[in-house]
Design a protein around this motif. Structure first.
Motif, PDB file in Angstrom:
ATOM      1  N   ALA A 145       0.809  -1.223   0.000  1.00 30.36           N
ATOM      2  CA  ALA A 145       0.000   0.000   0.000  1.00 30.36           C
ATOM      3  C   ALA A 145       0.845   1.277   0.000  1.00 30.36           C
ATOM      4  O   ALA A 145       0.497   2.249  -0.683  1.00 30.36           O
ATOM      5  CB  ALA A 145      -0.961  -0.007   1.185  1.00 30.36           C
ATOM      6  N   PRO A 146       1.969   1.352   0.767  1.00 31.98           N
ATOM      7  CA  PRO A 146       2.767   2.588   0.739  1.00 31.98           C
ATOM      8  C   PRO A 146       3.230   2.974  -0.655  1.00 31.98           C
ATOM      9  O   PRO A 146       3.295   4.166  -0.984  1.00 31.98           O
ATOM     10  CB  PRO A 146       3.959   2.249   1.646  1.00 31.98           C
ATOM     11  N   LEU A 147       3.562   2.003  -1.497  1.00 33.20           N
ATOM     12  CA  LEU A 147       4.006   2.313  -2.855  1.00 33.20           C
ATOM     13  C   LEU A 147       2.902   3.008  -3.645  1.00 33.20           C
ATOM     14  O   LEU A 147       3.150   3.984  -4.365  1.00 33.20           O
ATOM     15  CB  LEU A 147       4.425   1.020  -3.569  1.00 33.20           C
ATOM     16  N   ALA A 148       1.670   2.518  -3.489  1.00 35.11           N
ATOM     17  CA  ALA A 148       0.545   3.116  -4.207  1.00 35.11           C
ATOM     18  C   ALA A 148       0.196   4.488  -3.645  1.00 35.11           C
ATOM     19  O   ALA A 148      -0.034   5.450  -4.391  1.00 35.11           O
ATOM     20  CB  ALA A 148      -0.672   2.193  -4.135  1.00 35.11           C
ATOM     21  N   VAL A 149       0.182   4.610  -2.317  1.00 30.03           N
ATOM     22  CA  VAL A 149      -0.190   5.877  -1.686  1.00 30.03           C
ATOM     23  C   VAL A 149       0.830   6.966  -2.017  1.00 30.03           C
ATOM     24  O   VAL A 149       0.475   8.148  -2.154  1.00 30.03           O
ATOM     25  CB  VAL A 149      -0.321   5.704  -0.164  1.00 30.03           C
ATOM     26  N   SER A 150       2.102   6.606  -2.169  1.00 25.98           N
ATOM     27  CA  SER A 150       3.133   7.608  -2.477  1.00 25.98           C
ATOM     28  C   SER A 150       2.851   8.303  -3.802  1.00 25.98           C
ATOM     29  O   SER A 150       3.154   9.490  -3.975  1.00 25.98           O
ATOM     30  CB  SER A 150       4.518   6.954  -2.507  1.00 25.98           C
ATOM     31  N   VAL A 151       2.263   7.568  -4.747  1.00 29.58           N
ATOM     32  CA  VAL A 151       1.909   8.167  -6.042  1.00 29.58           C
ATOM     33  C   VAL A 151       0.801   9.201  -5.854  1.00 29.58           C
ATOM     34  O   VAL A 151       0.855  10.307  -6.415  1.00 29.58           O
ATOM     35  CB  VAL A 151       1.472   7.077  -7.038  1.00 29.58           C
ATOM     36  N   ASP A 153       0.116  10.757  -3.070  1.00 31.07           N
ATOM     37  CA  ASP A 153       0.709  11.861  -2.321  1.00 31.07           C
ATOM     38  C   ASP A 153       1.294  12.882  -3.278  1.00 31.07           C
ATOM     39  O   ASP A 153       1.195  14.091  -3.065  1.00 31.07           O
ATOM     40  CB  ASP A 153       1.808  11.341  -1.379  1.00 31.07           C
ATOM     41  N   TYR A 154       1.917  12.395  -4.328  1.00 29.36           N
ATOM     42  CA  TYR A 154       2.522  13.273  -5.332  1.00 29.36           C
ATOM     43  C   TYR A 154       1.447  13.983  -6.155  1.00 29.36           C
ATOM     44  O   TYR A 154       1.532  15.195  -6.410  1.00 29.36           O
ATOM     45  CB  TYR A 154       3.424  12.452  -6.251  1.00 29.36           C
ATOM     46  N   LEU A 155       0.402  13.248  -6.526  1.00 31.01           N
ATOM     47  CA  LEU A 155      -0.618  13.802  -7.409  1.00 31.01           C
ATOM     48  C   LEU A 155      -1.546  14.779  -6.710  1.00 31.01           C
ATOM     49  O   LEU A 155      -1.941  15.803  -7.288  1.00 31.01           O
ATOM     50  CB  LEU A 155      -1.452  12.657  -8.014  1.00 31.01           C
ATOM     51  N   PHE A 156      -1.903  14.503  -5.444  1.00 29.73           N
ATOM     52  CA  PHE A 156      -2.947  15.287  -4.782  1.00 29.73           C
ATOM     53  C   PHE A 156      -2.478  16.100  -3.576  1.00 29.73           C
ATOM     54  O   PHE A 156      -3.162  17.044  -3.181  1.00 29.73           O
ATOM     55  CB  PHE A 156      -4.081  14.352  -4.334  1.00 29.73           C
ATOM     56  N   HIS A 157      -1.353  15.747  -2.983  1.00 23.71           N
ATOM     57  CA  HIS A 157      -0.913  16.450  -1.778  1.00 23.71           C
ATOM     58  C   HIS A 157       0.387  17.220  -1.967  1.00 23.71           C
ATOM     59  O   HIS A 157       1.006  17.643  -0.989  1.00 23.71           O
ATOM     60  CB  HIS A 157      -0.762  15.455  -0.619  1.00 23.71           C
ATOM     61  N   LYS A 158       0.793  17.407  -3.220  1.00 23.33           N
ATOM     62  CA  LYS A 158       1.952  18.223  -3.570  1.00 23.33           C
ATOM     63  C   LYS A 158       3.247  17.754  -2.897  1.00 23.33           C
ATOM     64  O   LYS A 158       4.123  18.561  -2.574  1.00 23.33           O
ATOM     65  CB  LYS A 158       1.692  19.699  -3.215  1.00 23.33           C
ATOM     66  N   ARG A 159       3.339  16.471  -2.675  1.00 22.83           N
ATOM     67  CA  ARG A 159       4.554  15.913  -2.104  1.00 22.83           C
ATOM     68  C   ARG A 159       5.497  15.470  -3.223  1.00 22.83           C
ATOM     69  O   ARG A 159       5.062  15.115  -4.316  1.00 22.83           O
ATOM     70  CB  ARG A 159       4.239  14.716  -1.202  1.00 22.83           C
ATOM     71  N   ALA A 160       6.789  15.505  -2.930  1.00 19.77           N
ATOM     72  CA  ALA A 160       7.765  15.009  -3.887  1.00 19.77           C
ATOM     73  C   ALA A 160       7.671  13.494  -3.971  1.00 19.77           C
ATOM     74  O   ALA A 160       7.186  12.841  -3.044  1.00 19.77           O
ATOM     75  CB  ALA A 160       9.171  15.436  -3.462  1.00 19.77           C
ATOM     76  N   CYS A 282      -2.128  11.661  13.452  1.00 19.80           N
ATOM     77  CA  CYS A 282      -1.009  11.194  12.632  1.00 19.80           C
ATOM     78  C   CYS A 282      -1.185  11.629  11.184  1.00 19.80           C
ATOM     79  O   CYS A 282      -0.237  12.096  10.537  1.00 19.80           O
ATOM     80  CB  CYS A 282      -0.905   9.675  12.697  1.00 19.80           C
ATOM     81  N   GLN A 283      -2.404  11.493  10.670  1.00 22.94           N
ATOM     82  CA  GLN A 283      -2.653  11.880   9.291  1.00 22.94           C
ATOM     83  C   GLN A 283      -2.457  13.372   9.079  1.00 22.94           C
ATOM     84  O   GLN A 283      -2.061  13.806   7.996  1.00 22.94           O
ATOM     85  CB  GLN A 283      -4.070  11.478   8.886  1.00 22.94           C
ATOM     86  N   ALA A 284      -2.733  14.163  10.112  1.00 23.91           N
ATOM     87  CA  ALA A 284      -2.551  15.602   9.995  1.00 23.91           C
ATOM     88  C   ALA A 284      -1.075  16.000  10.070  1.00 23.91           C
ATOM     89  O   ALA A 284      -0.648  16.952   9.435  1.00 23.91           O
ATOM     90  CB  ALA A 284      -3.333  16.326  11.103  1.00 23.91           C
ATOM     91  N   LEU A 285      -0.294  15.263  10.846  1.00 23.05           N
ATOM     92  CA  LEU A 285       1.083  15.656  11.111  1.00 23.05           C
ATOM     93  C   LEU A 285       2.090  15.093  10.116  1.00 23.05           C
ATOM     94  O   LEU A 285       3.142  15.694   9.910  1.00 23.05           O
ATOM     95  CB  LEU A 285       1.481  15.209  12.528  1.00 23.05           C
ATOM     96  N   ILE A 286       1.810  13.947   9.516  1.00 22.60           N
ATOM     97  CA  ILE A 286       2.749  13.339   8.580  1.00 22.60           C
ATOM     98  C   ILE A 286       2.036  13.048   7.269  1.00 22.60           C
ATOM     99  O   ILE A 286       0.816  13.172   7.174  1.00 22.60           O
ATOM    100  CB  ILE A 286       3.374  12.051   9.157  1.00 22.60           C
ATOM    101  N   THR A 287       2.804  12.677   6.267  1.00 23.46           N
ATOM    102  CA  THR A 287       2.214  12.434   4.951  1.00 23.46           C
ATOM    103  C   THR A 287       1.366  11.171   4.955  1.00 23.46           C
ATOM    104  O   THR A 287       1.487  10.314   5.830  1.00 23.46           O
ATOM    105  CB  THR A 287       3.315  12.291   3.884  1.00 23.46           C
ATOM    106  N   ALA A 288       0.520  11.064   3.929  1.00 28.33           N
ATOM    107  CA  ALA A 288      -0.324   9.874   3.806  1.00 28.33           C
ATOM    108  C   ALA A 288       0.529   8.621   3.645  1.00 28.33           C
ATOM    109  O   ALA A 288       0.208   7.558   4.191  1.00 28.33           O
ATOM    110  CB  ALA A 288      -1.269  10.031   2.610  1.00 28.33           C
ATOM    111  N   THR A 289       1.631   8.729   2.905  1.00 26.62           N
ATOM    112  CA  THR A 289       2.515   7.577   2.724  1.00 26.62           C
ATOM    113  C   THR A 289       3.177   7.190   4.028  1.00 26.62           C
ATOM    114  O   THR A 289       3.264   6.002   4.380  1.00 26.62           O
ATOM    115  CB  THR A 289       3.594   7.891   1.670  1.00 26.62           C
TER     116      THR A 289
END
Length: 356
Positions: A145-151, A153-160, A282-289
């Motif tokens: 799941a982390p691999l999928a969520v990281s994508v 995170d990039y598309l919707f949460h402006k994360r690298a 936790c969801q508020a303080l760190i990234t979804a991934t």
């Protein structure tokens, strides 16, 4: 998550405290009032503390739910009581001035309706997966799941996108879980229907993890207590429907209400409140991934402890595979907000705009 159970938490704390924009450092705040309250909430428990309490509550909830359902053989009723107890606790705390939460506002609740529907669908599809396969199958898919969520995170949460180190870390988590399942357990998936329901469950899981981050960081909630209140109160209706369809009303008539049954049921409600609040914090303080990695690491660590203490037939390869998962969690670093590209205007273009 942001650096293993402890290292990741420390990294997240540093990134959250010093990096990104104001919204990134204080995700729940969108107004001055919310910002002041969230600051007080943050000061009461740091990122590492929230993650630690979340992990403890998550592990304890597994045990308490088993004990509660053992004494009260009506799963939907147990879940409903946990939702109701959390809702009552938040409303009481709000009325007494012990915490701050938004009132029921349709402009915000409508987003939580989507989240709760996805949660209910995920729970039901997970049951269907377990009908055709086993828990170990879920472990393998949960680990990727982390691999999928990281994508997302990039598309919707402006994360690298993940760094090579973090990508390697997530691959190690997935590889370790896969090796553990294939060496120590029976990896079972029966027929095409099992694959279908696994895909449905996995898609809803990734959606929940991604959309949950949006709820706590983009709606201008006063605090995580708002998310706790909305989610638990809205989840009661589908739980009631599920309970009636599963025949929990008849099962309750046969329950023997002993002190142990009431005690374990009450304890599960208390821990349910804790896991609900710490989960949204936790969801508020760190990234979804990073939040996804924390969840996977917590489960794998629990499995490892269980194997070392109870499972006397676990192979060295299986134990080593679980250690590989934990190593992956230790290597992971959450992605910062990505920098938008800045393309300077040419001299001729500046001149033309100025004359215009």
């Amino acid at each position: 998550r942001p650096h293993g159970a402890l290292t990741i938490s420390s990294r997240a704390a540093l990134d959250w405290a010093a990096g990104g924009t104001g919204a990134d450092r204080c995700p729940s705040a969108s107004s001055s009032t919310a910002g002041r309250f969230v600051l007080c909430e943050d000061m009461s428990m740091g990122v590492a503390g929230v993650i630690a309490v979340y992990c403890v509550c998550s592990s304890a909830m597994l045990i308490l739910n088993k004990l509660a359902v053992y004494h009260v053989a009506a799963p939907a009723f147990v879940t409903l009581l946990q939702f109701a107890a959390t809702t009552i606790a938040v409303l009481s705390g709000k009325r007494l001035g012990l915490l701050e939460a938004d009132p029921y506002e349709w402009s915000k609740i409508k987003y939580f309706c989507i989240y709760v529907l996805a949660f209910a669908g995920g729970t039901w599809s997970n049951m269907r997966v377990l009908m055709d396969s086993n828990v170990e199958t879920v472990i393998v898919f949960r680990a990727c799941a982390p691999l999928a969520v990281s994508v997302f995170d990039y598309l919707f949460h402006k994360r690298a996108l993940p760094t090579p180190r973090s990508a390697l870390a997530m691959c190690l988590i997935f590889a370790g879980a896969t090796i553990y399942v294939f060496t120590d357990k029976d990896f079972v998936m029966s027929g095409i229907s099992a694959y279908f329901w696994v895909c449905v469950w996995f898609s809803l899981l990734v959606f929940q993890l991604t959309f949950g981050k949006y709820l706590v960081s983009s709606l201008g909630l006063k605090s995580a207590w708002t998310a706790v209140l909305y989610t638990n109160s809205l989840a009661m209706l589908p739980t009631i429907l599920l309970g009636f369809s599963a025949g929990d009303a008849e099962k309750l008539k046969q329950v023997e209400w002993t002190a142990a049954a009431i005690g374990w049921l009450g304890a599960s409600c208390v821990v349910g409140l804790g896991i609900s609040w710490t989960g949204f914090r936790c969801q508020a303080l760190i990234t979804a991934t990073a939040y996804t990695v924390v969840g996977v690491m917590n489960k794998m660590a629990t499995v490892l402890v269980n194997v070392l203490i109870w499972d006397k037939h676990a192979s060295p390869i299986g134990i080593g595979a679980l250690c590989v998962c934990l190593l992956g969690g230790g290597l992971y670093q959450q992605s910062p907000l990505r920098k938008e590209r800045y393309e300077p205007l040419g001299v001729a273009e500046i001149g033309s705009r100025g004359s215009a």
